[in-house]
Design an enzyme around this catalytic site. Sequence first.
Site, short mmCIF file in Angstrom:
data_model
loop_
_atom_site.label_atom_id
_atom_site.label_comp_id
_atom_site.label_asym_id
_atom_site.label_seq_id
_atom_site.Cartn_x
_atom_site.Cartn_y
_atom_site.Cartn_z
N TYR A 297 0.84 -1.20 0.00
CA TYR A 297 0.00 0.00 0.00
C TYR A 297 0.87 1.24 0.00
CZ TYR A 297 -4.31 2.59 1.07
OH TYR A 297 -5.41 3.41 1.03
N TYR A 341 -5.73 5.42 -7.13
CA TYR A 341 -5.96 5.31 -5.69
C TYR A 341 -7.37 4.79 -5.47
CZ TYR A 341 -6.70 6.78 -0.83
OH TYR A 341 -6.99 6.81 0.51
#
Length: 388
Positions: A297, A341
């Site tokens: 991430y 995102y």
Amino acid sequence: MSIRRPDTLGGKAAVVGIGATEFSKNSGRSELKLAVEAVGAALDDAGLTPADVDGFVTFTMDTSPEITVAQAAGIGELSFFSRIHYGGGAACATVQQAALAVASGVADVVVCYRAFNERSGRRFGSGVQRREPTAEGAALGWNLPSGLLTPASWVAMAAQRYLHTYGLEPEVFGQVAVVDRRHAARNPAAYFHGQPITLADHAASRWIVEPLRLLDCCQETDGGQALVVTSVERARDLPRPPAVVVAAAQGAGRSQEQMTSFYRDGLTGLPETGVVARQLWRSSGLAPADIDVGILYDHFTPFVLMQLEEFGFCGPGEGGAFVAADALPLNTHGGQLGEAYLHGMNGIAEAVRQIRGTSVNQVAGAARSLVTAGTGVPTSGLILGADG
């Protein structure tokens, strides 16, 4: 499930379908429409129909409830629906929840999804503006008067301490940005397709909050992503190779807050990621050397380095050198810095593609993918693997 012993979830469920909308800065449609499109695409990819679905999992932050998505997608009765808290930290936990439901017989086919207009609608990067007060949000009150108003400012505190402790310069974070954008440049689905960067480009990008530059910060994206989870047995009868859930975990550390855990013993690591790492290694019986590709991430580059260190791929302060050496194929879709995102859900989809052998940046012989979720918050992680 326990942080002190292995769990038995591994090998009982698999991701069998992935689907997404395009990734844009202005989708031109509602978040519900994005969710339904992604769910439909994932079911088509899995070779299943709306009638097969009896479970849903999403994020507490999603504006499209499970029941509403089911109705709009033509899905009938549900026996399981669930939501995971803590923003991007929820990503891998949605698959964990789905796998738990499938393994226990509560549901047969569970869809995990996330959809938002995060660029054209509510922009999470704007920080705490127009937020409703909550008990957990009270911790922010200790930091807001000092000007720490946005996620970038919260991460900058830890990033600055990391550099100071290990005698590093901000350019070390650029290693992550360069790798992500290199992969995104070859990914037609990525917003930054065809746009690689260099370390010089990173160093020339403007400061956001020192020591973070523009190219250390993830995008803001409109889009939707969905994943379909079912049993390994059923998966073998479907058209795509399954990505088996080898291990799944959630984790929160001591003195955990959302992005502002500044009162811990140290700021140079991510204890919540350490909890997840220990459980994934313990339950899977695997070690860092067994991982073929890492989908970590990357909302902010410093936390990618800290994740590598928490998982034991390298020692404290060595994450930048590890990335620079290309010691592990990393974020082969381009990550949230390069592709989109989507609160990490697109990263899980890329891990599935690596197991299937269909990534645009395919790692030869990839059989095990490590995926992590948002850090700085209570988080989650997955190891996905090939069947058999």
